[in-house]
Write a protein that holds these residues in place. Structure first.
Motif, PDB file in Angstrom:
ATOM      1  N   ASP A 176      -4.006  51.929  11.401  1.00  0.00           N
ATOM      2  CA  ASP A 176      -2.850  51.809  10.843  1.00  0.00           C
ATOM      3  C   ASP A 176      -1.770  52.731  11.528  1.00  0.00           C
ATOM      4  OD1 ASP A 176      -1.072  50.759   8.732  1.00  0.00           O
ATOM      5  OD2 ASP A 176      -1.030  53.112   8.008  1.00  0.00           O
ATOM      6  N   GLN A 177      -2.209  53.987  11.918  1.00  0.00           N
ATOM      7  CA  GLN A 177      -1.501  54.929  12.716  1.00  0.00           C
ATOM      8  C   GLN A 177      -0.826  54.378  14.129  1.00  0.00           C
ATOM      9  OE1 GLN A 177      -0.866  57.826  11.105  1.00  0.00           O
ATOM     10  NE2 GLN A 177      -2.033  56.593   9.635  1.00  0.00           N
ATOM     11  N   SER A 178      -1.315  53.029  14.609  1.00  0.00           N
ATOM     12  CA  SER A 178      -0.859  52.583  15.939  1.00  0.00           C
ATOM     13  C   SER A 178      -0.511  51.295  15.890  1.00  0.00           C
ATOM     14  CB  SER A 178      -2.170  53.020  16.826  1.00  0.00           C
ATOM     15  OG  SER A 178      -3.348  52.240  16.508  1.00  0.00           O
ATOM     16  N   THR A 179      -0.680  50.696  14.819  1.00  0.00           N
ATOM     17  CA  THR A 179      -0.396  49.001  14.848  1.00  0.00           C
ATOM     18  C   THR A 179       0.692  48.568  13.516  1.00  0.00           C
ATOM     19  OG1 THR A 179      -2.490  48.676  15.478  1.00  0.00           O
ATOM     20  CG2 THR A 179      -1.324  46.919  14.766  1.00  0.00           C
ATOM     21  N   ASP A 180       1.976  48.545  14.234  1.00  0.00           N
ATOM     22  CA  ASP A 180       3.061  48.422  13.302  1.00  0.00           C
ATOM     23  C   ASP A 180       3.265  46.849  13.033  1.00  0.00           C
ATOM     24  OD1 ASP A 180       3.072  50.742  12.454  1.00  0.00           O
ATOM     25  OD2 ASP A 180       4.625  51.311  13.880  1.00  0.00           O
ATOM     26  N   HIS A 181       3.192  45.933  14.117  1.00  0.00           N
ATOM     27  CA  HIS A 181       3.564  44.656  14.120  1.00  0.00           C
ATOM     28  C   HIS A 181       2.222  43.737  14.794  1.00  0.00           C
ATOM     29  CE1 HIS A 181       7.590  45.562  13.484  1.00  0.00           C
ATOM     30  NE2 HIS A 181       7.251  46.855  14.193  1.00  0.00           N
ATOM     31  N   ILE A 182       1.749  42.886  14.033  1.00  0.00           N
ATOM     32  CA  ILE A 182       0.852  41.964  14.237  1.00  0.00           C
ATOM     33  C   ILE A 182       1.345  40.467  14.708  1.00  0.00           C
ATOM     34  CG2 ILE A 182      -1.554  41.015  13.764  1.00  0.00           C
ATOM     35  CD1 ILE A 182      -1.799  43.444  12.025  1.00  0.00           C
ATOM     36  N   LEU A 183       1.136  39.746  15.720  1.00  0.00           N
ATOM     37  CA  LEU A 183       1.179  38.469  16.142  1.00  0.00           C
ATOM     38  C   LEU A 183      -0.027  37.744  16.316  1.00  0.00           C
ATOM     39  CD1 LEU A 183       3.505  40.417  17.480  1.00  0.00           C
ATOM     40  CD2 LEU A 183       4.751  38.127  17.790  1.00  0.00           C
ATOM     41  N   VAL A 184      -0.439  36.582  15.625  1.00  0.00           N
ATOM     42  CA  VAL A 184      -1.311  35.915  15.533  1.00  0.00           C
ATOM     43  C   VAL A 184      -0.909  34.554  16.251  1.00  0.00           C
ATOM     44  CG1 VAL A 184      -3.378  34.862  14.413  1.00  0.00           C
ATOM     45  CG2 VAL A 184      -2.561  37.095  13.865  1.00  0.00           C
ATOM     46  N   ASP A 185      -1.591  34.080  17.275  1.00  0.00           N
ATOM     47  CA  ASP A 185      -1.451  32.623  17.996  1.00  0.00           C
ATOM     48  C   ASP A 185      -2.367  31.764  17.738  1.00  0.00           C
ATOM     49  OD1 ASP A 185      -0.151  30.690  19.530  1.00  0.00           O
ATOM     50  OD2 ASP A 185      -0.742  31.624  21.435  1.00  0.00           O
ATOM     51  N   GLU A 186      -2.218  30.494  17.953  1.00  0.00           N
ATOM     52  CA  GLU A 186      -3.277  29.631  17.661  1.00  0.00           C
ATOM     53  C   GLU A 186      -4.170  29.808  16.158  1.00  0.00           C
ATOM     54  OE1 GLU A 186      -3.211  27.068  19.414  1.00  0.00           O
ATOM     55  OE2 GLU A 186      -2.533  27.510  21.579  1.00  0.00           O
ATOM     56  N   ALA A 187      -3.040  30.129  15.275  1.00  0.00           N
ATOM     57  CA  ALA A 187      -3.659  30.354  13.874  1.00  0.00           C
ATOM     58  C   ALA A 187      -4.641  29.399  13.443  1.00  0.00           C
ATOM     59  CB  ALA A 187      -2.530  30.642  12.877  1.00  0.00           C
ATOM     60  N   GLN A 188      -4.413  28.176  13.843  1.00  0.00           N
ATOM     61  CA  GLN A 188      -5.297  26.866  13.173  1.00  0.00           C
ATOM     62  C   GLN A 188      -6.727  27.112  13.548  1.00  0.00           C
ATOM     63  OE1 GLN A 188      -3.057  26.400  15.679  1.00  0.00           O
ATOM     64  NE2 GLN A 188      -4.164  25.651  17.323  1.00  0.00           N
ATOM     65  N   ASP A 189      -6.986  27.775  14.797  1.00  0.00           N
ATOM     66  CA  ASP A 189      -8.166  27.854  15.269  1.00  0.00           C
ATOM     67  C   ASP A 189      -8.880  29.291  14.916  1.00  0.00           C
ATOM     68  OD1 ASP A 189      -8.790  25.266  16.340  1.00  0.00           O
ATOM     69  OD2 ASP A 189      -7.516  25.746  17.949  1.00  0.00           O
ATOM     70  N   THR A 190      -8.258  30.199  14.160  1.00  0.00           N
ATOM     71  CA  THR A 190      -8.960  31.441  13.646  1.00  0.00           C
ATOM     72  C   THR A 190      -9.595  31.096  12.413  1.00  0.00           C
ATOM     73  OG1 THR A 190      -6.804  32.393  14.539  1.00  0.00           O
ATOM     74  CG2 THR A 190      -8.333  33.608  13.038  1.00  0.00           C
ATOM     75  N   ASN A 191     -10.944  31.562  12.449  1.00  0.00           N
ATOM     76  CA  ASN A 191     -12.085  31.392  11.567  1.00  0.00           C
ATOM     77  C   ASN A 191     -11.822  32.128  10.362  1.00  0.00           C
ATOM     78  OD1 ASN A 191     -13.553  33.332  12.202  1.00  0.00           O
ATOM     79  ND2 ASN A 191     -14.903  32.212  13.465  1.00  0.00           N
TER      80      ASN A 191
END
Length: 614
Positions: free
Chosen positions: A394-409
């Protein structure tokens, strides 16, 4: 010299809203709508807003996708360094940003800022690469030996085959004949490739294999689950065929009615009923499948008892229906018992192989992709230790982007949720601005064989929406349906198929928006060919001389050759086409193939085709 890039396209509508770094968002993006452009634009706008490059985490499904996104962002930032002021202002306005002198100056410094950022700058990687880096950063917490490395595809295949070979050699040398018989049964049922695939599926689920318990008790537990009695199934069936349980008197009446009917089939049925009633229970059990055909069809369903099909006695329908239900239960018991025996053989072999494969990986100091995801999930969700690891992340990650979300289990979504958990902590949480952004398209879900399910995307969206609402933040649910790739005719055909078959047939959770084309004047056509079935081809086609190509390819080439002979030519739609499949892919049939091509000058020449006018 800096390579000149194409100017950024101006963002509008949901493209612009999705690229805004101000809000959490989930974006549904159809093929050709500019998904990668929006992802790139969101990262660029985060950087322009002053976000630390090392605090941005971009996760995608493939290495190629990660490389493309990284190349686009770095190339654009490098391009901005020496771009003329007017051109740079146009680029910033296209992103929806202020184009004043201060923002232009900031844009020129971003390339160096990314290169100088702690940790190597932007983190654009696959979910598996992220899991590997996470485990490498916390090996002691994860219970791993430092220095492990991931298995690549070819190496994984070789290790699996070597493990299976060693397992069989040890079984033969140690006299473990039951294991050899189990693997033989599995191979006979699924074929060599199918058996290897099944064993690897078991190896990817080590926890489930352990929960099966002792190898010797697997079949007994399966029998209980399927309602099959313990002991010899044939003895159980024979016991139910004795005079005390089976209604022999009713069977004799059925035989008598068939004999009085006096047709050829009636006399055969009467004879069979007589043979069965005079046999001993064990013989009756052996004859049960033949007897069942008196009132059942070959596919197992009940026969028609109409005129010309059965005796027209008033009691025949009632007696034959009761006999059908009784025999169907016993015949089903036999079939289910055989299936359970096969399941048990496969699971016993899979359990043993899973343990051997895990030992082989430990001996070689390697892990596969499933290990990376499973262990990363366990590390993040373990009470106590997981809290500490999530705090560090949490100290190093402020923004998360997830691509190809339909293929994430599910497991991968659990990792993403664990990282983002603090984003929704509410009062007492960090005051830093944090966002989560996901993009995917249910219609493009193609990795089900790797355990992915588009429904997981829907569940994750609902979770993020609920958590954001809980702290008074918006979670935007956006959609991009304007295609910059396809013509209106092709998009209309896609919409028509989805509307006619229903969104459920495609695994879509809801009816999708209609597609729109950015090329209103572009022409196009869709040609629907007859479904191609291998079973039909086997019956119709003879094998060719080219034994070095597959049977399916040879038969399909033969059909094309005959089509050419019949028409004198192969149309453009046959020679220059991209196949798109509607409906689930099966091993025996290609379903309906839509061949998409430029419009043909002679549409009538396409053999056996139904052409949809543009």
């Amino acid at each position: 010299m800096t390579k000149r890039l194409k100017a950024l396209s101006r963002l509008a509508g949901d493209q612009l809203r999705a690229s805004s770094p101000a809000d959490h968002a989930a974006l549904s993006a159809s093929a050709g709508t500019g998904k990668t452009h929006v992802l790139t634009a969101r990262v660029l706008r985060l950087l322009l807003a002053g976000v630390d490059p090392s605090s941005i985490l971009c996760l995608t499904f493939t290495k190629a996708g990660a490389a493309e996104m990284a190349d686009r962002i770095h190339a654009r930032l490098a391009y901005w360094v020496r771009l003329k002021d007017n051109d740079l202002a146009d680029e910033l306005r296209a992103l929806g940003e202020d184009a004043g002198p201060e923002m232009r100056e900031r844009a020129r410094t971003l390339f160096a800022r990314v290169l100088d950022a702690v940790g190597g700058g932007l983190r654009i990687q696959t979910i598996h690469a992220f899991a590997q880096s996470l485990l490498a950063a916390f090996p002691a917490e994860a219970g791993l030996v430092p220095g492990f490395r991931p298995l690549e595809g070819r190496e994984e295949q070789l290790l699996a085959r070597q493990t299976l070979a060693d397992l069989l050699v040890r079984a033969e040398g140690g006299g473990d004949l039951p294991l050899i018989r189990d693997i033989q049964a599995l191979s006979h049922r699924l074929g060599e490739g199918g058996a290897e695939g099944f064993l690897m599926s078991c190896a990817r689920a080590p926890a489930a294999m352990q929960e099966l318990g002792a190898r010797e008790g697997i079949e007994a537990r399966l029998r209980r689950a399927f309602g099959i009695p313990a002991g010899d199934v044939e003895e159980a069936i024979a016991a139910d065929c004795c005079d005390d349980i089976f209604d022999v008197a009713a069977l004799r009446r059925i035989g008598l009615m068939n004999g009085q009917w006096a047709t050829k089939s009636g006399l055969e049925r009467a004879s069979l009923c007589e043979q069965w009633t005079t046999a001993a229970p064990a013989e009756r059990a052996q004859m049960l499948d033949r007897l069942h055909l008196v009132w059942a069809k070959a596919d197992g369903g009940i026969r028609s008892f109409g005129k010309g099909q059965a005796p027209q006695d008033a009691d025949y329908l009632r007696l034959a229906t009761a006999a059908f239900e009784c025999c169907a239960r016993l015949v089903s018991m036999r079939k289910v018992a055989k299936l359970v025996a096969l399941f048990a053989a496969g699971l016993r072999a899979g359990q043993t192989f899973a343990a051997a494969y895990a030992a082989a990986k430990r001996a070689h100091g390697v892990v596969d992709f499933d290990d990376l995801i499973r262990w990363a999930e366990e590390l993040l969700l373990t009470p106590g230790m997981g809290d500490w690891v999530r705090y560090k992340l949490d100290q190093s990650t402020d923004h998360i982007l997830v691509d190809e979300a339909q293929d994430t289990n599910d497991r991968q979504w659990n990792i993403v949720r664990a990282i983002a958990l603090e984003y929704f902590a509410g009062e007492g949480a960090s005051t830093r601005h944090r966002t989560i952004f996901t993009v995917g398209d249910y219609k493009q879900a193609i990795f089900g064989f790797q355990g992915t399910d588009p429904a997981s995307f829907d569940v994750a969206r609902a979770w993020f929406d609920r958590e954001a609402s809980g702290i008074g933040r918006d979670f935007l649910d956006l959609s991009m349906d304007r295609s910059f790739r396809s013509s209106p005719q092709i998009l209309a055909a896609v919409d028509r198929v989805i509307a006619d078959l229903g969104h459920d047939a495609f695994g879509l959770p809801r009816q999708p928006n209609l597609h729109d084309s950015a090329h209103s004047s572009r022409s196009g056509s869709v040609t629907l060919w007859q479904p191609y079935s291998e079973e039909v081809a086997l019956a119709e086609d003879e094998a060719g001389e080219e034994g070095w190509i597959s049977d399916a390819t040879r038969r399909y080439a033969g059909k094309l050759s005959r089509a050419r002979s019949a028409t004198g030519s192969i149309t453009p739609s046959m020679s220059k086409a991209a196949a798109v499949r509607f409906g689930p892919r099966t091993s025996s049939s290609s379903s309906a193939a839509a061949l998409i091509s430029p419009p043909s000058s002679s549409p009538a020449s396409t053999p056996k085709a139904c052409r949809l006018p543009g």
